[in-house]
Design a protein around this motif. Structure first.
Motif, mmCIF file in Angstrom:
data_model
loop_
_atom_site.group_PDB
_atom_site.id
_atom_site.type_symbol
_atom_site.label_atom_id
_atom_site.label_comp_id
_atom_site.label_asym_id
_atom_site.label_seq_id
_atom_site.Cartn_x
_atom_site.Cartn_y
_atom_site.Cartn_z
ATOM 1 N N LEU A 67 30.127 -15.570 48.963
ATOM 2 C CA LEU A 67 30.990 -16.750 48.950
ATOM 3 C C LEU A 67 30.558 -17.794 47.927
ATOM 4 O O LEU A 67 31.371 -18.594 47.481
ATOM 5 C CB LEU A 67 31.033 -17.397 50.342
ATOM 6 N N LYS A 68 29.259 -17.798 47.610
ATOM 7 C CA LYS A 68 28.698 -18.789 46.685
ATOM 8 C C LYS A 68 29.146 -20.217 47.041
ATOM 9 O O LYS A 68 29.695 -20.947 46.207
ATOM 10 C CB LYS A 68 29.080 -18.449 45.242
ATOM 11 N N PRO A 69 28.902 -20.635 48.280
ATOM 12 C CA PRO A 69 29.323 -21.975 48.706
ATOM 13 C C PRO A 69 28.392 -23.057 48.160
ATOM 14 O O PRO A 69 27.335 -22.762 47.591
ATOM 15 C CB PRO A 69 29.241 -21.889 50.228
ATOM 16 N N LYS A 70 28.780 -24.305 48.372
ATOM 17 C CA LYS A 70 27.953 -25.431 47.930
ATOM 18 C C LYS A 70 26.706 -25.585 48.800
ATOM 19 O O LYS A 70 25.708 -26.163 48.363
ATOM 20 C CB LYS A 70 28.765 -26.724 47.973
ATOM 21 N N GLY A 71 26.785 -25.094 50.026
ATOM 22 C CA GLY A 71 25.637 -25.186 50.919
ATOM 23 C C GLY A 71 25.863 -24.353 52.166
ATOM 24 O O GLY A 71 27.009 -24.116 52.566
ATOM 25 N N ILE A 72 24.770 -23.901 52.765
ATOM 26 C CA ILE A 72 24.826 -23.075 53.976
ATOM 27 C C ILE A 72 23.804 -23.601 54.970
ATOM 28 O O ILE A 72 22.683 -23.970 54.600
ATOM 29 C CB ILE A 72 24.496 -21.594 53.672
ATOM 30 N N ALA A 73 24.195 -23.623 56.245
ATOM 31 C CA ALA A 73 23.273 -23.941 57.336
ATOM 32 C C ALA A 73 23.407 -22.853 58.396
ATOM 33 O O ALA A 73 24.515 -22.558 58.842
ATOM 34 C CB ALA A 73 23.590 -25.309 57.938
ATOM 35 N N VAL A 74 22.292 -22.254 58.766
ATOM 36 C CA VAL A 74 22.289 -21.201 59.785
ATOM 37 C C VAL A 74 21.222 -21.526 60.824
ATOM 38 O O VAL A 74 20.072 -21.810 60.466
ATOM 39 C CB VAL A 74 22.015 -19.810 59.169
ATOM 40 N N MET A 75 21.612 -21.507 62.090
ATOM 41 C CA MET A 75 20.662 -21.686 63.190
ATOM 42 C C MET A 75 20.872 -20.565 64.201
ATOM 43 O O MET A 75 22.002 -20.289 64.591
ATOM 44 C CB MET A 75 20.851 -23.035 63.889
ATOM 45 N N LEU A 76 19.779 -19.932 64.599
ATOM 46 C CA LEU A 76 19.812 -18.914 65.646
ATOM 47 C C LEU A 76 18.934 -19.365 66.804
ATOM 48 O O LEU A 76 17.817 -19.850 66.586
ATOM 49 C CB LEU A 76 19.302 -17.568 65.120
ATOM 50 N N GLU A 77 19.452 -19.205 68.021
ATOM 51 C CA GLU A 77 18.693 -19.479 69.240
ATOM 52 C C GLU A 77 18.726 -18.206 70.077
ATOM 53 O O GLU A 77 19.805 -17.676 70.344
ATOM 54 C CB GLU A 77 19.322 -20.624 70.025
ATOM 55 N N ALA A 78 17.559 -17.713 70.490
ATOM 56 C CA ALA A 78 17.547 -16.434 71.199
ATOM 57 C C ALA A 78 16.420 -16.345 72.213
ATOM 58 O O ALA A 78 15.368 -16.975 72.063
ATOM 59 C CB ALA A 78 17.436 -15.281 70.203
ATOM 60 N N GLU A 79 16.670 -15.538 73.241
ATOM 61 C CA GLU A 79 15.653 -15.187 74.225
ATOM 62 C C GLU A 79 15.229 -13.745 73.964
ATOM 63 O O GLU A 79 16.079 -12.854 73.855
ATOM 64 C CB GLU A 79 16.208 -15.339 75.643
ATOM 65 N N THR B 14 15.983 -21.590 61.651
ATOM 66 C CA THR B 14 17.000 -22.234 60.817
ATOM 67 C C THR B 14 16.756 -21.892 59.357
ATOM 68 O O THR B 14 15.625 -21.612 58.941
ATOM 69 C CB THR B 14 16.971 -23.769 60.959
ATOM 70 N N ARG B 15 17.849 -21.940 58.599
ATOM 71 C CA ARG B 15 17.723 -21.826 57.145
ATOM 72 C C ARG B 15 18.842 -22.635 56.504
ATOM 73 O O ARG B 15 19.985 -22.604 56.967
ATOM 74 C CB ARG B 15 17.793 -20.370 56.693
ATOM 75 N N PHE B 16 18.497 -23.353 55.422
ATOM 76 C CA PHE B 16 19.450 -24.208 54.724
ATOM 77 C C PHE B 16 19.406 -23.910 53.232
ATOM 78 O O PHE B 16 18.343 -23.639 52.675
ATOM 79 C CB PHE B 16 19.116 -25.687 54.951
ATOM 80 N N THR B 17 20.574 -23.978 52.596
ATOM 81 C CA THR B 17 20.638 -23.827 51.146
ATOM 82 C C THR B 17 21.522 -24.926 50.565
ATOM 83 O O THR B 17 22.295 -25.578 51.282
ATOM 84 C CB THR B 17 21.229 -22.459 50.733
ATOM 85 N N GLY B 18 21.417 -25.111 49.255
ATOM 86 C CA GLY B 18 22.312 -26.018 48.541
ATOM 87 C C GLY B 18 22.298 -27.430 49.088
ATOM 88 O O GLY B 18 21.240 -28.026 49.298
ATOM 89 N N GLU B 19 23.490 -27.973 49.330
ATOM 90 C CA GLU B 19 23.607 -29.365 49.772
ATOM 91 C C GLU B 19 22.935 -29.597 51.117
ATOM 92 O O GLU B 19 22.402 -30.683 51.377
ATOM 93 C CB GLU B 19 25.081 -29.772 49.819
ATOM 94 N N TYR B 20 22.937 -28.597 51.981
ATOM 95 C CA TYR B 20 22.258 -28.753 53.274
ATOM 96 C C TYR B 20 20.744 -28.871 53.093
ATOM 97 O O TYR B 20 20.071 -29.545 53.870
ATOM 98 C CB TYR B 20 22.562 -27.565 54.184
ATOM 99 N N GLN B 21 20.228 -28.210 52.092
ATOM 100 C CA GLN B 21 18.790 -28.264 51.848
ATOM 101 C C GLN B 21 18.381 -29.602 51.241
ATOM 102 O O GLN B 21 17.292 -30.121 51.521
ATOM 103 C CB GLN B 21 18.385 -27.120 50.913
#
Length: 205
Positions: A152-164, A183-190
């Motif tokens: 997608l080559k977006p301006k920014g990405i935010a990913v959060m995973l919560e798991a047991e 969590t992981r952030f790229t671009g504007e989120y970073q």
């Protein structure tokens, strides 16, 4: 004259080791049953090897799926929308690669489009592609992020995973209520602290 359609690319194998036959996999389960002290030939266990391998077809279905195929179809008609797109509470099931125990959780994924968007269901399918493999939560977080960035080559990405993780629940430390967050952030989120805080607030809201 219609264009000739090309078949979708087969996903690359993670390992170059030849894949054993199904019969060999079932034989391995019979060996395991005998190793724990059971009789693999008794009525209740006679069909267990076949059922276990069939279950692993589902547990590990992600090895037969390709993120590029899922994210290939995009849309450029956004009506001028330039804000973030957040899909949260995406339930997933995966298997810890260290003990083959399940870990279950939710993914929260946001991206800021850069001229194109993808169908919302494709975000959930992307999570399944990588979750339905032998995984660590850390790598799962990165693989989802990397696939979005690549296709997608977006301006920014935010990913959060919560798991047991059941490898912590039913063995080892036996902690029933422990939750792991990655969590992981790229671009504007970073780069933008306020944008990250907005993401966290939307996830918790």
């Amino acid at each position: 004259m219609s264009k000739k359609q090309t078949a979708p690319k087969k996903p690359k194998l993670v390992s170059s080791t030849p894949r054993p036959a199904r019969e060999e996999a079932e034989a391995a389960i019979r060996t395991l049953l005998a190793w724990v002290g059971e009789n693999p030939e008794r009525e209740g266990l006679r069909d267990t090897p076949r059922r276990v391998i069939k279950a692993f077809d589902e547990y590990c279905a992600g090895y037969n799926m390709n993120a590029g195929d899922i994210l290939a179809k995009t849309f450029s008609e956004t009506g001028g929308y330039d804000g973030a797109v957040l899909v949260k509470h995406i339930e997933f099931e995966s298997r810890c690669e260290h003990h083959l125990a399940p870990f279950l959780g939710k993914a929260h994924i946001s991206y800021i489009p850069s001229g194109k968007i993808v169908g919302l269901s494709k975000i959930a399918r992307l999570v399944d592609i990588y979750a339905r493999r032998l995984q660590t939560q850390e790598r799962l977080t990165s693989e989802i992020t990397n696939a979005l960035q690549k296709h997608l080559k977006p301006k920014g990405i935010a990913v959060m995973l919560e798991a047991e993780h059941f490898c912590m629940k039913v063995r080892g430390v036996h902690k029933d209520h422990a939750v792991t967050v990655t969590t992981r952030f790229t671009g504007e989120y970073q780069k933008d602290d306020d944008l990250r805080e907005e993401f966290f607030a939307q996830v918790r809201g």
